[in-house]
Motif scaffolding. Structure first.
Motif, PDB file in Angstrom:
ATOM      1  N   GLU A  84       0.918  -3.485   5.407  1.00 41.19           N
ATOM      2  CA  GLU A  84       1.531  -2.406   4.646  1.00 41.19           C
ATOM      3  C   GLU A  84       2.914  -2.070   5.195  1.00 41.19           C
ATOM      4  O   GLU A  84       3.842  -1.792   4.428  1.00 41.19           O
ATOM      5  CB  GLU A  84       0.635  -1.173   4.630  1.00 41.19           C
ATOM      6  CG  GLU A  84      -0.608  -1.339   3.761  1.00 41.19           C
ATOM      7  CD  GLU A  84      -1.338  -0.028   3.519  1.00 41.19           C
ATOM      8  OE1 GLU A  84      -0.889   1.021   4.035  1.00 41.19           O
ATOM      9  OE2 GLU A  84      -2.360  -0.056   2.808  1.00 41.19           O
ATOM     10  N   GLN A  87       5.165  -4.680   3.868  1.00 37.85           N
ATOM     11  CA  GLN A  87       5.438  -4.469   2.441  1.00 37.85           C
ATOM     12  C   GLN A  87       6.472  -3.362   2.229  1.00 37.85           C
ATOM     13  O   GLN A  87       7.336  -3.470   1.357  1.00 37.85           O
ATOM     14  CB  GLN A  87       4.137  -4.131   1.716  1.00 37.85           C
ATOM     15  CG  GLN A  87       3.194  -5.310   1.570  1.00 37.85           C
ATOM     16  CD  GLN A  87       1.840  -4.922   0.996  1.00 37.85           C
ATOM     17  OE1 GLN A  87       1.398  -3.775   1.128  1.00 37.85           O
ATOM     18  NE2 GLN A  87       1.175  -5.882   0.378  1.00 37.85           N
ATOM     19  N   MET A 134       7.553  -5.648  -8.435  1.00 36.86           N
ATOM     20  CA  MET A 134       6.741  -5.416  -7.243  1.00 36.86           C
ATOM     21  C   MET A 134       5.957  -4.114  -7.356  1.00 36.86           C
ATOM     22  O   MET A 134       4.781  -4.054  -6.983  1.00 36.86           O
ATOM     23  CB  MET A 134       7.634  -5.379  -5.995  1.00 36.86           C
ATOM     24  CG  MET A 134       8.301  -6.695  -5.661  1.00 36.86           C
ATOM     25  SD  MET A 134       7.160  -8.095  -5.534  1.00 36.86           S
ATOM     26  CE  MET A 134       6.101  -7.540  -4.195  1.00 36.86           C
ATOM     27  N   SER A 137       3.059  -4.750  -9.667  1.00 37.72           N
ATOM     28  CA  SER A 137       2.027  -5.600  -9.067  1.00 37.72           C
ATOM     29  C   SER A 137       1.194  -4.847  -8.039  1.00 37.72           C
ATOM     30  O   SER A 137       0.069  -5.250  -7.728  1.00 37.72           O
ATOM     31  CB  SER A 137       2.672  -6.828  -8.415  1.00 37.72           C
ATOM     32  OG  SER A 137       3.367  -6.480  -7.225  1.00 37.72           O
ATOM     33  N   ARG A 138       1.744  -3.744  -7.535  1.00 36.78           N
ATOM     34  CA  ARG A 138       1.036  -2.971  -6.508  1.00 36.78           C
ATOM     35  C   ARG A 138       0.421  -1.686  -7.062  1.00 36.78           C
ATOM     36  O   ARG A 138       0.120  -0.765  -6.316  1.00 36.78           O
ATOM     37  CB  ARG A 138       1.981  -2.680  -5.342  1.00 36.78           C
ATOM     38  CG  ARG A 138       2.384  -3.956  -4.597  1.00 36.78           C
ATOM     39  CD  ARG A 138       3.402  -3.711  -3.511  1.00 36.78           C
ATOM     40  NE  ARG A 138       3.795  -4.971  -2.867  1.00 36.78           N
ATOM     41  CZ  ARG A 138       4.755  -5.082  -1.967  1.00 36.78           C
ATOM     42  NH1 ARG A 138       5.425  -4.001  -1.572  1.00 36.78           N
ATOM     43  NH2 ARG A 138       5.053  -6.252  -1.446  1.00 36.78           N
ATOM     44  N   VAL A 144       3.354   0.776  -1.690  1.00 37.79           N
ATOM     45  CA  VAL A 144       2.466   0.304  -0.627  1.00 37.79           C
ATOM     46  C   VAL A 144       1.176   1.118  -0.612  1.00 37.79           C
ATOM     47  O   VAL A 144       1.213   2.356  -0.499  1.00 37.79           O
ATOM     48  CB  VAL A 144       3.144   0.429   0.758  1.00 37.79           C
ATOM     49  CG1 VAL A 144       2.194  -0.031   1.859  1.00 37.79           C
ATOM     50  CG2 VAL A 144       4.434  -0.365   0.804  1.00 37.79           C
ATOM     51  N   ASN A 146      -0.913   2.481  -2.438  1.00 38.75           N
ATOM     52  CA  ASN A 146      -1.142   3.658  -3.287  1.00 38.75           C
ATOM     53  C   ASN A 146      -0.894   4.967  -2.545  1.00 38.75           C
ATOM     54  O   ASN A 146      -1.518   5.989  -2.840  1.00 38.75           O
ATOM     55  CB  ASN A 146      -2.565   3.645  -3.866  1.00 38.75           C
ATOM     56  CG  ASN A 146      -2.637   4.428  -5.179  1.00 38.75           C
ATOM     57  OD1 ASN A 146      -1.676   4.473  -5.931  1.00 38.75           O
ATOM     58  ND2 ASN A 146      -3.771   5.052  -5.439  1.00 38.75           N
TER      59      ASN A 146
END
Length: 202
Positions: A84, A87, A134, A137-138, A144, A146
């Motif tokens: 994380e 990310q 991005m 997609s997350r 990062v 949620n």
């Protein structure tokens, strides 16, 4: 007196992300701003001859992204584990690429109107499109895990301020980023800082 002091110029510039993280944390900090003459008088004493500089409980840190990353870790904005954290760093680096593009367009005298326009009209949208993908997609809420991280703050700040007073023109093509920016803007400590911060051109 606060045991956290951030030293920079009376500009948003490279210190604003650190100011935003500190403001979010609710910790008291001294926001020291120097004139050019004041900076010149101490430049030779600075570890790298440049600002920003963070004095954190007696320890000195330099380099804007390192300062911000450290503060994010201190205040729970760096992710919950190594992946994380990476990310979050990835998104911050993507934003940094867009900022660097504008800095290069401004160099050496800020008068290359075509270069600046190209960054705003082409480089910014292309970069934001990748960042939007991005975010989608997350999960579409945060970049990062949620949860809010400094990656969300970096994107918020870029979309609000841009670099050199040149923010993105329009976020309508990036609805998830636009929504994120709106949500971050309503976080009480963020809202307070954005309202109370000094008005500067850059």
């Amino acid at each position: 007196m606060s045991d956290i002091k951030l030293t920079y110029f009376n500009l948003k510039g490279r210190a604003e992300i650190a100011r935003l993280i500190l403001s979010y944390s609710g910790k008291k900090f001294t926001d020291e701003t120097l004139t050019g003459a004041q900076f010149g008088a101490i430049k030779s004493t600075l570890p790298y001859g440049q600002l920003p500089l963070l004095n954190y409980k007696g320890q000195v840190l330099c380099q804007s992204i390192s300062i911000a990353r450290f503060l994010a870790g201190e205040f729970g904005l760096a992710g919950k584990n190594n992946i994380e954290s990476a990310q979050a760093d990835e998104i911050v680096d993507a934003v940094s690429d867009l900022q660097t593009a504008m800095i290069k367009a401004f160099a050496p005298d800020g008068k290359d109107v075509k270069a600046v326009a190209n960054v705003v009209d082409n480089v910014y949208p292309a970069g934001l499109a990748n960042i939007e993908k991005m975010l989608t997609s997350r999960g579409g809420q945060f970049f990062v895990g949620n949860n809010l991280t400094w990656a969300d703050l970096a994107v918020f700040l870029f979309c609000t301020d841009g670099i050199g007073g040149k923010p993105p023109k329009d976020l309508s093509a990036f609805p998830k980023i636009a929504n994120l920016v709106q949500r971050v803007a309503e976080i009480p400590n963020i809202k307070n800082w954005m309202t109370a911060r000094p008005v500067t051109a850059m």
